[in-house]
Design a protein around this motif. Sequence first.
Motif, mmCIF file in Angstrom:
data_model
loop_
_atom_site.group_PDB
_atom_site.id
_atom_site.type_symbol
_atom_site.label_atom_id
_atom_site.label_comp_id
_atom_site.label_asym_id
_atom_site.label_seq_id
_atom_site.Cartn_x
_atom_site.Cartn_y
_atom_site.Cartn_z
ATOM 1 N N LEU A 1 57.709 1.270 29.648
ATOM 2 C CA LEU A 1 58.070 1.187 31.055
ATOM 3 C C LEU A 1 59.505 0.669 31.107
ATOM 4 O O LEU A 1 59.800 -0.413 30.598
ATOM 5 C CB LEU A 1 57.149 0.238 31.823
ATOM 6 N N VAL B 1 62.709 -0.854 33.055
ATOM 7 C CA VAL B 1 62.954 -1.689 34.229
ATOM 8 C C VAL B 1 64.442 -1.995 34.293
ATOM 9 O O VAL B 1 65.034 -2.475 33.317
ATOM 10 C CB VAL B 1 62.146 -3.002 34.167
ATOM 11 N N VAL C 1 61.015 1.532 36.792
ATOM 12 C CA VAL C 1 61.130 0.811 38.058
ATOM 13 C C VAL C 1 62.541 0.264 38.137
ATOM 14 O O VAL C 1 63.008 -0.420 37.218
ATOM 15 C CB VAL C 1 60.107 -0.342 38.153
ATOM 16 N N ASP D 1 60.530 4.719 40.221
ATOM 17 C CA ASP D 1 60.202 4.040 41.467
ATOM 18 C C ASP D 1 61.329 3.072 41.788
ATOM 19 O O ASP D 1 61.846 2.374 40.898
ATOM 20 C CB ASP D 1 58.883 3.272 41.339
ATOM 21 N N VAL E 1 61.731 -6.136 41.359
ATOM 22 C CA VAL E 1 61.006 -5.315 40.375
ATOM 23 C C VAL E 1 59.770 -6.037 39.868
ATOM 24 O O VAL E 1 58.746 -5.401 39.566
ATOM 25 C CB VAL E 1 61.916 -4.913 39.198
ATOM 26 N N THR E 2 59.826 -7.356 39.787
ATOM 27 C CA THR E 2 58.671 -8.116 39.295
ATOM 28 C C THR E 2 57.533 -8.131 40.305
ATOM 29 O O THR E 2 56.419 -8.534 39.970
ATOM 30 C CB THR E 2 59.087 -9.548 38.950
ATOM 31 N N ILE F 1 55.991 -4.278 38.962
ATOM 32 C CA ILE F 1 55.768 -3.754 37.612
ATOM 33 C C ILE F 1 54.406 -4.192 37.095
ATOM 34 O O ILE F 1 53.982 -5.329 37.302
ATOM 35 C CB ILE F 1 56.885 -4.187 36.632
ATOM 36 N N THR G 1 51.771 -5.274 34.070
ATOM 37 C CA THR G 1 51.967 -6.155 32.912
ATOM 38 C C THR G 1 51.278 -5.630 31.660
ATOM 39 O O THR G 1 51.231 -6.327 30.647
ATOM 40 C CB THR G 1 51.445 -7.560 33.227
ATOM 41 N N ARG H 1 52.126 -2.773 30.038
ATOM 42 C CA ARG H 1 52.953 -1.760 29.398
ATOM 43 C C ARG H 1 54.024 -2.422 28.540
ATOM 44 O O ARG H 1 54.280 -3.625 28.640
ATOM 45 C CB ARG H 1 53.591 -0.839 30.448
ATOM 46 N N VAL I 1 57.498 -3.137 28.134
ATOM 47 C CA VAL I 1 58.640 -3.173 29.041
ATOM 48 C C VAL I 1 59.951 -3.219 28.256
ATOM 49 O O VAL I 1 60.112 -4.014 27.328
ATOM 50 C CB VAL I 1 58.543 -4.380 29.987
ATOM 51 N N ALA J 1 63.898 -3.595 29.435
ATOM 52 C CA ALA J 1 64.579 -3.932 30.674
ATOM 53 C C ALA J 1 66.039 -4.276 30.450
ATOM 54 O O ALA J 1 66.441 -4.762 29.395
ATOM 55 C CB ALA J 1 63.878 -5.115 31.351
ATOM 56 N N VAL K 1 61.192 -11.149 34.356
ATOM 57 C CA VAL K 1 60.434 -10.118 33.641
ATOM 58 C C VAL K 1 59.721 -10.710 32.431
ATOM 59 O O VAL K 1 58.544 -10.457 32.191
ATOM 60 C CB VAL K 1 61.360 -8.962 33.219
#
Length: 219
Positions: free
Chosen positions: A100, A102, A124, A143, A151-152, A155, A157, A159, A161, A163, A173
């Motif tokens: 994911l 971010v 995201v 998104d 973003v938090t 999103i 949790t 996946r 991440v 970022a 994050v």
Amino acid sequence: MRRERRSVVAVEWIGPYALLRVTRGSLARGGPGQFFMLEAPGRVLPRPMSLCLAPRGELAFLIDPIGPGTRALAELEPGDEVAVLGPLGNGFRVDVRKPLLVGGGIGIAPLPYLSEALDRPPAVLGFRSDEHAQAAALLPHADVVIDPVLVTDVIPTDRDVLACGPEPMLEAVRALVPDAQLAWEAPMACGYGACYGCVVEVDGNLERLCVEGPVLCSS
């Protein structure tokens, strides 16, 4: 790592950000999350820029023109030359199972290239205004949230991440996803560990972002 003078192909504006496209020459693209040092015209120190896109024969960098150096880069015209050094630093690990992406603000910069490497996973993106959110066009499947939504707030949790964004966002994050891969930001003068200008404290450790980072694992 190589240093070459490259020709500007174009500067394309995406909202308030400038996408600077230069010829690639013999420079390697490097991996997602690595960066290049670009010498701004008339400025003493180069500026670190994450690789945003790497179309055939080109390197592209997303720039937020907020200071004299970044403004000088954004004002380049086709045919101008700019010195480029790289690729530098440690990028994202792409051996993740459920990625994911971010991003926050100009932290979106390395994510389009990363997205291609990971076959366009979910993303995201957070921005402070609708104008800045125009940059989401670089990741059309993402998104998007606009301040005051964070973003938090959205999103998941569960996946893996990856970022990039301002430090407060990264701290938030990793509080949610302790094993996230985070691309940190700091001023840099050299890009290869000599000047110690990009040292940041992460979990009590002093890290040179140009060498140990810019991507660090939270855990």
